[in-house]
Enzyme design. Structure first.
Site, PDB file in Angstrom:
ATOM      1  N   ASN A  17      90.278  -5.675 109.741  1.00 32.61           N
ATOM      2  CA  ASN A  17      88.853  -5.437 109.515  1.00 32.61           C
ATOM      3  C   ASN A  17      88.508  -5.797 108.071  1.00 32.61           C
ATOM      4  O   ASN A  17      88.899  -5.088 107.142  1.00 32.61           O
ATOM      5  CB  ASN A  17      88.546  -3.954 109.800  1.00 32.61           C
ATOM      6  CG  ASN A  17      87.072  -3.622 109.657  1.00 32.61           C
ATOM      7  OD1 ASN A  17      86.305  -4.385 109.066  1.00 32.61           O
ATOM      8  ND2 ASN A  17      86.679  -2.472 110.167  1.00 32.61           N
ATOM      9  N   CYS A  28      80.136  -2.768 107.068  1.00 34.39           N
ATOM     10  CA  CYS A  28      80.609  -3.770 108.034  1.00 34.39           C
ATOM     11  C   CYS A  28      79.464  -4.567 108.650  1.00 34.39           C
ATOM     12  O   CYS A  28      79.674  -5.667 109.169  1.00 34.39           O
ATOM     13  CB  CYS A  28      81.437  -3.110 109.127  1.00 34.39           C
ATOM     14  SG  CYS A  28      82.901  -2.272 108.503  1.00 34.39           S
ATOM     15  N   HIS A  87      81.925  -8.385 114.780  1.00 29.76           N
ATOM     16  CA  HIS A  87      82.649  -7.798 113.649  1.00 29.76           C
ATOM     17  C   HIS A  87      84.026  -7.399 114.163  1.00 29.76           C
ATOM     18  O   HIS A  87      84.155  -6.807 115.233  1.00 29.76           O
ATOM     19  CB  HIS A  87      81.887  -6.584 113.119  1.00 29.76           C
ATOM     20  CG  HIS A  87      82.709  -5.744 112.197  1.00 29.76           C
ATOM     21  ND1 HIS A  87      83.382  -6.280 111.126  1.00 29.76           N
ATOM     22  CD2 HIS A  87      82.993  -4.419 112.203  1.00 29.76           C
ATOM     23  CE1 HIS A  87      84.033  -5.313 110.515  1.00 29.76           C
ATOM     24  NE2 HIS A  87      83.821  -4.179 111.146  1.00 29.76           N
TER      25      HIS A  87
HETATM   26  N1  ACO Z   1     100.233   5.182 113.095  1.00 33.70           N
HETATM   27  C1  ACO Z   1     100.713   6.128 113.921  1.00 33.70           C
HETATM   28  N2  ACO Z   1      99.951   7.158 114.343  1.00 33.70           N
HETATM   29  C2  ACO Z   1      98.679   7.239 113.887  1.00 33.70           C
HETATM   30  C3  ACO Z   1      98.141   6.288 113.013  1.00 33.70           C
HETATM   31  C4  ACO Z   1      98.968   5.224 112.611  1.00 33.70           C
HETATM   32  N3  ACO Z   1      98.545   4.242 111.786  1.00 33.70           N
HETATM   33  N4  ACO Z   1      96.864   6.616 112.752  1.00 33.70           N
HETATM   34  C5  ACO Z   1      96.607   7.741 113.423  1.00 33.70           C
HETATM   35  N5  ACO Z   1      97.709   8.131 114.104  1.00 33.70           N
HETATM   36  C6  ACO Z   1      97.897   9.288 114.964  1.00 33.70           C
HETATM   37  C7  ACO Z   1      96.977  10.432 114.588  1.00 33.70           C
HETATM   38  O1  ACO Z   1      97.524  11.164 113.504  1.00 33.70           O
HETATM   39  C8  ACO Z   1      96.949  11.221 115.868  1.00 33.70           C
HETATM   40  O2  ACO Z   1      98.135  11.993 115.932  1.00 33.70           O
HETATM   41  P1  ACO Z   1      98.107  13.498 116.510  1.00 33.70           P
HETATM   42  O3  ACO Z   1      97.648  13.328 117.936  1.00 33.70           O
HETATM   43  O4  ACO Z   1      99.513  13.903 116.348  1.00 33.70           O
HETATM   44  O5  ACO Z   1      97.127  14.226 115.646  1.00 33.70           O
HETATM   45  C9  ACO Z   1      97.044  10.159 116.964  1.00 33.70           C
HETATM   46  O6  ACO Z   1      97.525   8.982 116.300  1.00 33.70           O
HETATM   47  C10 ACO Z   1      95.726   9.868 117.642  1.00 33.70           C
HETATM   48  O7  ACO Z   1      94.722   9.718 116.632  1.00 33.70           O
HETATM   49  P2  ACO Z   1      93.285   9.186 116.966  1.00 33.70           P
HETATM   50  O8  ACO Z   1      92.526   9.007 115.700  1.00 33.70           O
HETATM   51  O9  ACO Z   1      92.666  10.030 118.043  1.00 33.70           O
HETATM   52  O10 ACO Z   1      93.677   7.777 117.593  1.00 33.70           O
HETATM   53  P3  ACO Z   1      92.785   6.674 118.270  1.00 33.70           P
HETATM   54  O11 ACO Z   1      93.320   6.271 119.559  1.00 33.70           O
HETATM   55  O12 ACO Z   1      91.324   7.045 118.191  1.00 33.70           O
HETATM   56  O13 ACO Z   1      93.007   5.414 117.299  1.00 33.70           O
HETATM   57  C11 ACO Z   1      91.837   4.341 115.509  1.00 33.70           C
HETATM   58  C12 ACO Z   1      92.677   5.526 115.935  1.00 33.70           C
HETATM   59  C13 ACO Z   1      92.683   3.091 115.655  1.00 33.70           C
HETATM   60  C14 ACO Z   1      91.435   4.523 114.060  1.00 33.70           C
HETATM   61  C15 ACO Z   1      90.605   4.230 116.403  1.00 33.70           C
HETATM   62  O14 ACO Z   1      89.962   5.447 116.504  1.00 33.70           O
HETATM   63  C16 ACO Z   1      89.636   3.224 115.903  1.00 33.70           C
HETATM   64  O15 ACO Z   1      89.924   2.044 115.780  1.00 33.70           O
HETATM   65  N6  ACO Z   1      88.392   3.659 115.641  1.00 33.70           N
HETATM   66  C17 ACO Z   1      87.358   2.771 115.198  1.00 33.70           C
HETATM   67  C18 ACO Z   1      87.309   2.864 113.774  1.00 33.70           C
HETATM   68  C19 ACO Z   1      86.966   1.579 113.109  1.00 33.70           C
HETATM   69  O16 ACO Z   1      87.213   0.507 113.604  1.00 33.70           O
HETATM   70  N7  ACO Z   1      86.390   1.711 111.941  1.00 33.70           N
HETATM   71  C20 ACO Z   1      86.105   0.602 111.143  1.00 33.70           C
HETATM   72  C21 ACO Z   1      84.793   0.708 110.484  1.00 33.70           C
HETATM   73  S1  ACO Z   1      83.520   0.853 111.616  1.00 33.70           S
HETATM   74  C22 ACO Z   1      83.584  -0.489 112.433  1.00 33.70           C
HETATM   75  O17 ACO Z   1      83.920  -1.489 111.845  1.00 33.70           O
HETATM   76  C23 ACO Z   1      83.258  -0.442 113.834  1.00 33.70           C
END
Ligand code: ACO
Length: 326
Positions: free
Chosen positions: A283, A116, A253
């Site tokens: 993304n 990224c 980004h």
């Molecule tokens: N739909 C419904 N529920 C979901 C989904 C989905 N698409 N994805 C995850 N969940 C659930 C999980 O299973 C979990 O359930 P549980 O509590 O029953 O186990 C719950 O949601 C919470 O999961 P978390 O991963 O803790 O959720 P969070 O609030 O952190 O959101 C997310 C997840 C959106 C991926 C977030 O962490 C995020 O955006 N992180 C940054 C990652 C990123 O952007 N990476 C890209 C590359 S790096 C960069 O570009 C910066």
């Protein structure tokens, strides 16, 4: 006054493939909902490249638009750097495929793999050629087909990514070494390979011979993103000799609206100065910054003379920021 050579952005272009995939479309294949995705990420839709559309095709379209905006032709291009993590082939580099498809003359062409952060890395690398007089007309491209790396059974990742490409033309321009100069004024690049497990693809040529799928500990990546990006933004502004408050437009980004908001809050940046395309593009990894830049230029918000601050974090982990006066 001492004259210095700067790498000046003279043209910008973006390209998105035609197919739009909505959150509701994804809710048909994994256990998710439009409401969850919008609330946690800000994403409403993403574009997906056709099966017959390799990433080089997306890059070529973006490059053509950037060259047209700069009033240049493929004949002028002597350097092509593509930031990508989803190449057409293991080799040759996407950059040389773009060179062939555009019909550019023999020159320098290579890819930069910083996921990224690829565009920020590629732009900073190009500066080493353009500002030293080794390139008169460079194409710097971020291009990705991230949907090809998805595990379509993993709702934690497959809802986050999309495909697209963005490009800029860089040309040398004389400045006086002050912050009033047009061009790349400063940058800060970082990598911390010890954090590989947070975000990686579980396949590769010399490991298992597979393409693999993207694996991510999303909440851990999120935790690092705001802190790391903020530090790099301050460092890049310092390298350029400006204050963060002097920036006209932040072009982050586009990973997650909550990351964009978190960085803006931490640095005291007015949200109205942040270009956000995450709702429509999701993304697109290395493509997301030049795509957002192209959008801001096309809709007239970003104007010549504006100071732009671009920042990113991605797999590696890698991260960085750069300051450009348009
Ligand atoms: N739909 C419904 N529920 C979901 C989904 C989905 N698409 N994805 C995850 N969940 C659930 C999980 O299973 C979990 O359930 P549980 O509590 O029953 O186990 C719950 O949601 C919470 O999961 P978390 O991963 O803790 O959720 P969070 O609030 O952190 O959101 C997310 C997840 C959106 C991926 C977030 O962490 C995020 O955006 N992180 C940054 C990652 C990123 O952007 N990476 C890209 C590359 S790096 C960069 O570009 C910066």
């Amino acid at each position: 006054m001492t004259k210095v050579m700067r790498s000046v952005v003279t043209g910008v272009g973006g390209y998105l493939p035609d197919e739009v995939v909505t959150n509701n479309d994804l809710a048909q294949i994994v256990d998710t909902s439009d409401e969850w995705i919008v609330e946690r990420t800000g994403i409403r839709q993403r574009h997906r490249a056709g099966a017959d559309q390799p990433v080089s095709d997306l890059a070529v379209e973006a490059a053509k638009r950037a060259l047209a905006a700069a009033g240049r032709s493929p004949d002028d291009v002597d350097l092509i750097i593509v930031g990508t993590t989803t190449p057409d082939l293991t080799f040759p580099a996407v950059a040389t495929i773009v060179q062939r498809k555009l019909g550019c003359p023999v020159g320098v062409a290579f890819d930069v793999q910083a996921v990224c952060s690829g565009f920020v890395y590629a732009l900073s690398t190009a500066d080493g050629f353009v500002a030293r007089g080794r390139s008169k007309c460079a194409l710097v491209i971020g291009a990705e087909t991230m949907t090809r790396l998805m595990d379509w059974t993993d709702r934690g990742t497959c809802v986050l990514f999309g495909d697209g490409a963005g490009a800029v033309v860089l040309e040398p321009g004389e400045g006086d070494g002050s912050t009033a100069d047009r061009g790349l004024l400063g940058f800060a690049l970082r990598a911390d390979g010890a954090k590989q497990d947070l975000l990686y693809v579980d396949g590769g040529v010399s490991s298992n011979g597979q393409i693999g799928h993207l694996r991510m500990q999303g909440n851990q990546v999120f935790r690092h993103a705001v802190v790391n990006i903020s530090e790099a933004v301050i460092a890049a502004a310092g390298d350029a000799g400006i204050e963060v408050a002097d920036v006209d437009w932040f072009i982050p980004h586009q990973a997650n609206q909550r990351i964009l908001d978190g960085v803006a809050r931490r640095l005291g940046i007015d949200e109205a100065k942040v270009i956000s395309t995450v709702a429509e593009h999701a993304n697109t990894s290395a493509a997301s910054i030049p795509l957002a830049l192209a959008k801001g230029v096309e809709d007239g918000r970003i104007e010549p003379g504006d100071v732009l601050l671009m920042e990113a974090m991605g797999g590696g982990l890698t991260w960085g920021a750069c300051v450009v006066r348009l």
